[in-house]
Design a protein around this motif. Sequence first.
Motif, PDB file in Angstrom:
ATOM      1  N   PHE A  89      -9.844 -12.670  -0.398  1.00 63.64           N
ATOM      2  CA  PHE A  89      -9.255 -11.734  -1.365  1.00 63.64           C
ATOM      3  C   PHE A  89      -9.911 -10.356  -1.301  1.00 63.64           C
ATOM      4  N   PHE A  90     -11.236 -10.304  -1.265  1.00 63.16           N
ATOM      5  CA  PHE A  90     -11.930  -9.021  -1.290  1.00 63.16           C
ATOM      6  C   PHE A  90     -11.602  -8.188  -0.049  1.00 63.16           C
ATOM      7  N   SER A  91     -11.591  -8.829   1.123  1.00 61.78           N
ATOM      8  CA  SER A  91     -11.236  -8.115   2.356  1.00 61.78           C
ATOM      9  C   SER A  91      -9.790  -7.617   2.300  1.00 61.78           C
ATOM     10  N   GLY A  92      -8.911  -8.443   1.743  1.00 58.68           N
ATOM     11  CA  GLY A  92      -7.515  -8.033   1.591  1.00 58.68           C
ATOM     12  C   GLY A  92      -7.380  -6.823   0.688  1.00 58.68           C
ATOM     13  N   LEU A  93      -8.202  -6.813  -0.377  1.00 61.40           N
ATOM     14  CA  LEU A  93      -8.179  -5.671  -1.297  1.00 61.40           C
ATOM     15  C   LEU A  93      -8.668  -4.401  -0.608  1.00 61.40           C
ATOM     16  N   LEU A  94      -9.701  -4.543   0.228  1.00 55.72           N
ATOM     17  CA  LEU A  94     -10.209  -3.390   0.981  1.00 55.72           C
ATOM     18  C   LEU A  94      -9.144  -2.852   1.933  1.00 55.72           C
ATOM     19  N   ILE A  95      -8.407  -3.764   2.573  1.00 52.75           N
ATOM     20  CA  ILE A  95      -7.332  -3.340   3.473  1.00 52.75           C
ATOM     21  C   ILE A  95      -6.232  -2.632   2.685  1.00 52.75           C
ATOM     22  N   PHE A  96      -5.895  -3.188   1.529  1.00 49.36           N
ATOM     23  CA  PHE A  96      -4.850  -2.603   0.689  1.00 49.36           C
ATOM     24  C   PHE A  96      -5.192  -1.157   0.306  1.00 49.36           C
ATOM     25  N   PHE A  97      -6.367  -0.958  -0.261  1.00 45.67           N
ATOM     26  CA  PHE A  97      -6.758   0.389  -0.674  1.00 45.67           C
ATOM     27  C   PHE A  97      -7.028   1.287   0.538  1.00 45.67           C
ATOM     28  N   GLY A  98      -7.528   0.682   1.627  1.00 47.27           N
ATOM     29  CA  GLY A  98      -7.776   1.465   2.837  1.00 47.27           C
ATOM     30  C   GLY A  98      -6.495   2.010   3.431  1.00 47.27           C
ATOM     31  N   LEU A  99      -5.472   1.158   3.537  1.00 49.10           N
ATOM     32  CA  LEU A  99      -4.191   1.608   4.074  1.00 49.10           C
ATOM     33  C   LEU A  99      -3.549   2.647   3.166  1.00 49.10           C
ATOM     34  N   SER A 100      -3.640   2.420   1.866  1.00 50.16           N
ATOM     35  CA  SER A 100      -3.075   3.383   0.908  1.00 50.16           C
ATOM     36  C   SER A 100      -3.737   4.747   1.042  1.00 50.16           C
ATOM     37  N   SER A 101      -5.054   4.747   1.305  1.00 49.79           N
ATOM     38  CA  SER A 101      -5.779   6.012   1.426  1.00 49.79           C
ATOM     39  C   SER A 101      -5.404   6.774   2.687  1.00 49.79           C
ATOM     40  N   LEU A 115       3.485   5.564  -5.979  1.00 47.56           N
ATOM     41  CA  LEU A 115       3.443   5.498  -7.447  1.00 47.56           C
ATOM     42  C   LEU A 115       2.155   6.063  -8.034  1.00 47.56           C
ATOM     43  N   ILE A 116       1.024   5.744  -7.435  1.00 50.05           N
ATOM     44  CA  ILE A 116      -0.279   6.076  -8.006  1.00 50.05           C
ATOM     45  C   ILE A 116      -0.991   7.179  -7.232  1.00 50.05           C
ATOM     46  N   GLY A 117      -0.899   7.117  -5.911  1.00 47.35           N
ATOM     47  CA  GLY A 117      -1.660   8.059  -5.101  1.00 47.35           C
ATOM     48  C   GLY A 117      -3.085   7.574  -4.920  1.00 47.35           C
ATOM     49  N   ASP A 118      -4.007   8.497  -4.749  1.00 45.96           N
ATOM     50  CA  ASP A 118      -5.412   8.138  -4.534  1.00 45.96           C
ATOM     51  C   ASP A 118      -6.133   7.954  -5.866  1.00 45.96           C
ATOM     52  N   PRO A 119      -6.615   6.733  -6.149  1.00 47.05           N
ATOM     53  CA  PRO A 119      -7.339   6.500  -7.410  1.00 47.05           C
ATOM     54  C   PRO A 119      -8.600   7.365  -7.488  1.00 47.05           C
ATOM     55  N   LYS A 120      -8.814   8.000  -8.615  1.00 44.70           N
ATOM     56  CA  LYS A 120      -9.956   8.902  -8.765  1.00 44.70           C
ATOM     57  C   LYS A 120     -11.287   8.150  -8.817  1.00 44.70           C
ATOM     58  N   PHE A 121     -11.236   6.843  -9.128  1.00 47.58           N
ATOM     59  CA  PHE A 121     -12.487   6.091  -9.247  1.00 47.58           C
ATOM     60  C   PHE A 121     -13.006   5.608  -7.890  1.00 47.58           C
ATOM     61  N   LEU A 122     -12.235   5.834  -6.815  1.00 48.67           N
ATOM     62  CA  LEU A 122     -12.663   5.418  -5.494  1.00 48.67           C
ATOM     63  C   LEU A 122     -13.010   6.630  -4.633  1.00 48.67           C
ATOM     64  N   ILE A 123     -14.028   6.487  -3.805  1.00 50.61           N
ATOM     65  CA  ILE A 123     -14.357   7.539  -2.842  1.00 50.61           C
ATOM     66  C   ILE A 123     -13.333   7.484  -1.717  1.00 50.61           C
ATOM     67  N   HIS A 124     -12.690   8.622  -1.450  1.00 46.43           N
ATOM     68  CA  HIS A 124     -11.667   8.646  -0.410  1.00 46.43           C
ATOM     69  C   HIS A 124     -12.335   8.664   0.966  1.00 46.43           C
ATOM     70  N   SER A 150       0.826  -1.212   0.000  1.00 44.68           N
ATOM     71  CA  SER A 150       0.000   0.000   0.000  1.00 44.68           C
ATOM     72  C   SER A 150       0.857   1.258   0.000  1.00 44.68           C
ATOM     73  N   ILE A 151       2.017   1.197   0.673  1.00 41.95           N
ATOM     74  CA  ILE A 151       2.945   2.337   0.661  1.00 41.95           C
ATOM     75  C   ILE A 151       3.459   2.563  -0.753  1.00 41.95           C
ATOM     76  N   GLY A 152       3.875   1.476  -1.406  1.00 44.23           N
ATOM     77  CA  GLY A 152       4.358   1.582  -2.779  1.00 44.23           C
ATOM     78  C   GLY A 152       3.287   2.094  -3.720  1.00 44.23           C
ATOM     79  N   PHE A 153       2.051   1.618  -3.522  1.00 43.91           N
ATOM     80  CA  PHE A 153       0.938   2.063  -4.371  1.00 43.91           C
ATOM     81  C   PHE A 153       0.717   3.565  -4.209  1.00 43.91           C
ATOM     82  N   ASP A 154       0.755   4.037  -2.965  1.00 40.91           N
ATOM     83  CA  ASP A 154       0.561   5.475  -2.725  1.00 40.91           C
ATOM     84  C   ASP A 154       1.672   6.295  -3.356  1.00 40.91           C
TER      85      ASP A 154
END
Length: 341
Positions: free
Chosen positions: A88-100, A19-28, A13-17
């Motif tokens: 998998f889905f919960s892991g994805l939520l954690i990934f994007f949640g931590l990145s946010s 490189l990408i930052g906050d994805p515009k398609f997701l509600i922050h 999630s640190i690396g994602f932030d």
Amino acid sequence: MAEINLFLIFLGSIGFDLLIGDPKFLIHPVQIIGFYISKISDYFIKNFGENKKILFWGGLFIAISTIGISFSLGKLIELSYLQSRNHFFSGLLIFFGLSSCIASKGLITSVKEIAELIERKEINDQNKRLIKDKVQRIVSRDVKSSSIKHLMRSSAESLTENSVDGIFGPLFWIFIGIVFIKFSVYLPGPLSLGFSYKAISTLDSMIGYKYNYFRYLGFFSAKIEDIFTFVPSRLVLISLPLVSDKVNESISIIKNSYLDGKKYDSPNAGLSEAIFAYVSDIKLGGKSKYKNKIIEKPIINATGDNCNEEKIKLICQLILRLQFLWIIIFVLVFFIISSFI
């Protein structure tokens, strides 16, 4: 095994932030938190604006409810992940949640863009309005009548102060959550603490002021933020010189930064601004306008240079270097703890 996976998700999630930052398609999450704080604060101000006691205790309700909801949401997602054998889905939520929860790319990009506009474009009325608009988005002070020099200083002060609130504070509490979760899945985990800290930071930025209604409504929010940012801000104070070319002067830089930083009303903001000011050799502080009132903040690093694009770039580099140092330390601490449990 699940705890190791959580730690790997954290690193990803640190690396994602970065490189990408906050994805515009997701509600922050901050948008949701901010909407709740705004609506309930407006209710108290509209209906009890003249009653200081109700505003005071209403502020406590706003703080506790906002943090409680954020914590609970994070905890539910963590439990769903840990109790479903790494769903998998919960892991994805954690990934994007931590990145946010981390704002490295967004914070650095916005300030760099301002510095580049100031340094590389002809300063006419149109460009100056554009620069002021961009600066106003990242600061609470009024910059309508600010000079270019003041706009650059404002950007640097926002970058240095918010580096703790937006980057190092969340990193610290997320890692504490990863350590806690190794002992019990029911203890606060990385996402619940990450969301909680983000809620605390948002509360402080929205209502943690010292004027008008907010002096009472935002009292608890400001104090809670002071408490939860106390340790991260001091870790930044002592670790930033280690990633600079002034590592041999670390002790004197830390001492001077502490002496200048503690002049600020905030027990944390002054320290984070001061350590970056001394390491990058810039002068911060001075007069700024807040709600038609001129406030003069203490001068930090009085002999430093005025801020410019190169200094902004240096501060951004220091933030990234320090982030990598913290990651290395987190990895070492995590595996040391794992070897004893």
